[in-house]
Design a protein around this motif. Sequence first.
Motif, PDB file in Angstrom:
ATOM      1  N   GLY A 207       0.778  -1.227   0.000  1.00 36.10           N
ATOM      2  CA  GLY A 207       0.000   0.000   0.000  1.00 36.10           C
ATOM      3  C   GLY A 207       0.815   1.285   0.000  1.00 36.10           C
ATOM      4  O   GLY A 207       0.235   2.368  -0.073  1.00 36.10           O
TER       5      GLY A 207
ATOM      6  N   TYR B  25      -4.572  -2.803   9.111  1.00 33.19           N
ATOM      7  CA  TYR B  25      -4.488  -1.619   8.262  1.00 33.19           C
ATOM      8  C   TYR B  25      -3.883  -0.450   9.031  1.00 33.19           C
ATOM      9  O   TYR B  25      -3.999  -0.353  10.253  1.00 33.19           O
ATOM     10  CB  TYR B  25      -5.869  -1.213   7.764  1.00 33.19           C
TER      11      TYR B  25
ATOM     12  N   ARG C 209      -7.908  -3.634  12.519  1.00 36.12           N
ATOM     13  CA  ARG C 209      -7.681  -5.024  12.142  1.00 36.12           C
ATOM     14  C   ARG C 209      -8.975  -5.640  11.657  1.00 36.12           C
ATOM     15  O   ARG C 209     -10.058  -5.305  12.172  1.00 36.12           O
ATOM     16  CB  ARG C 209      -7.096  -5.823  13.303  1.00 36.12           C
TER      17      ARG C 209
ATOM     18  N   ARG D 107      -3.489   4.143   2.592  1.00 34.93           N
ATOM     19  CA  ARG D 107      -3.827   3.074   3.517  1.00 34.93           C
ATOM     20  C   ARG D 107      -2.871   1.911   3.300  1.00 34.93           C
ATOM     21  O   ARG D 107      -2.807   1.354   2.203  1.00 34.93           O
ATOM     22  CB  ARG D 107      -5.262   2.597   3.334  1.00 34.93           C
TER      23      ARG D 107
ATOM     24  N   THR E 217      -6.015  -9.326   8.210  1.00 41.48           N
ATOM     25  CA  THR E 217      -5.300  -8.153   7.717  1.00 41.48           C
ATOM     26  C   THR E 217      -5.365  -7.018   8.739  1.00 41.48           C
ATOM     27  O   THR E 217      -6.399  -6.809   9.367  1.00 41.48           O
ATOM     28  CB  THR E 217      -5.893  -7.672   6.372  1.00 41.48           C
TER      29      THR E 217
ATOM     30  N   SER F  68      -1.645  -1.934   4.191  1.00 40.77           N
ATOM     31  CA  SER F  68      -2.220  -3.205   4.605  1.00 40.77           C
ATOM     32  C   SER F  68      -1.115  -4.156   5.020  1.00 40.77           C
ATOM     33  O   SER F  68       0.001  -4.102   4.480  1.00 40.77           O
ATOM     34  CB  SER F  68      -3.019  -3.831   3.456  1.00 40.77           C
ATOM     35  N   CYS F  69      -1.443  -5.031   5.951  1.00 37.01           N
ATOM     36  CA  CYS F  69      -0.504  -6.051   6.394  1.00 37.01           C
ATOM     37  C   CYS F  69      -1.279  -7.361   6.474  1.00 37.01           C
ATOM     38  O   CYS F  69      -2.108  -7.541   7.365  1.00 37.01           O
ATOM     39  CB  CYS F  69       0.090  -5.688   7.744  1.00 37.01           C
TER      40      CYS F  69
END
Length: 125
Positions: free
Chosen positions: A7, A79, A71, A18, A77, A20-21
Amino acid sequence: VQLQASGGGLVQAGDSLRLSCAASTRTFSSYVFGWFRQAPGSEREFVAVISWSGASITYADSVKGRFTISRDDPRKTVYLQMNSLKPEDTAVYYCAAENSLERWPPRSQSSFRSWGQGTQVTVSS
């Protein structure tokens, strides 16, 4: 747990991004997640952390009121919504995860054992 951050990009001051993970784990809900960042020539610094339930959140003073961590457990994910970006927010952003904490909030890198690869955020003035 394996983490994949995404992102990042090049934006202008005042814009939003934003991050993301995405986490590869069957026990996502047992992890605390954090975001850290590292600017060129600087040490990695704490940005934000979210607890297992999402009920407890802590931010660095430098991002409070502009960044929001969240989350989505079904999507596995985490954020980081970044608004009103400033040139000083330029850094590589890393997500981190830990399922066994000794203290809250975990602001130190050493509190987290799992790390993503980082995503570059560049904010131009």
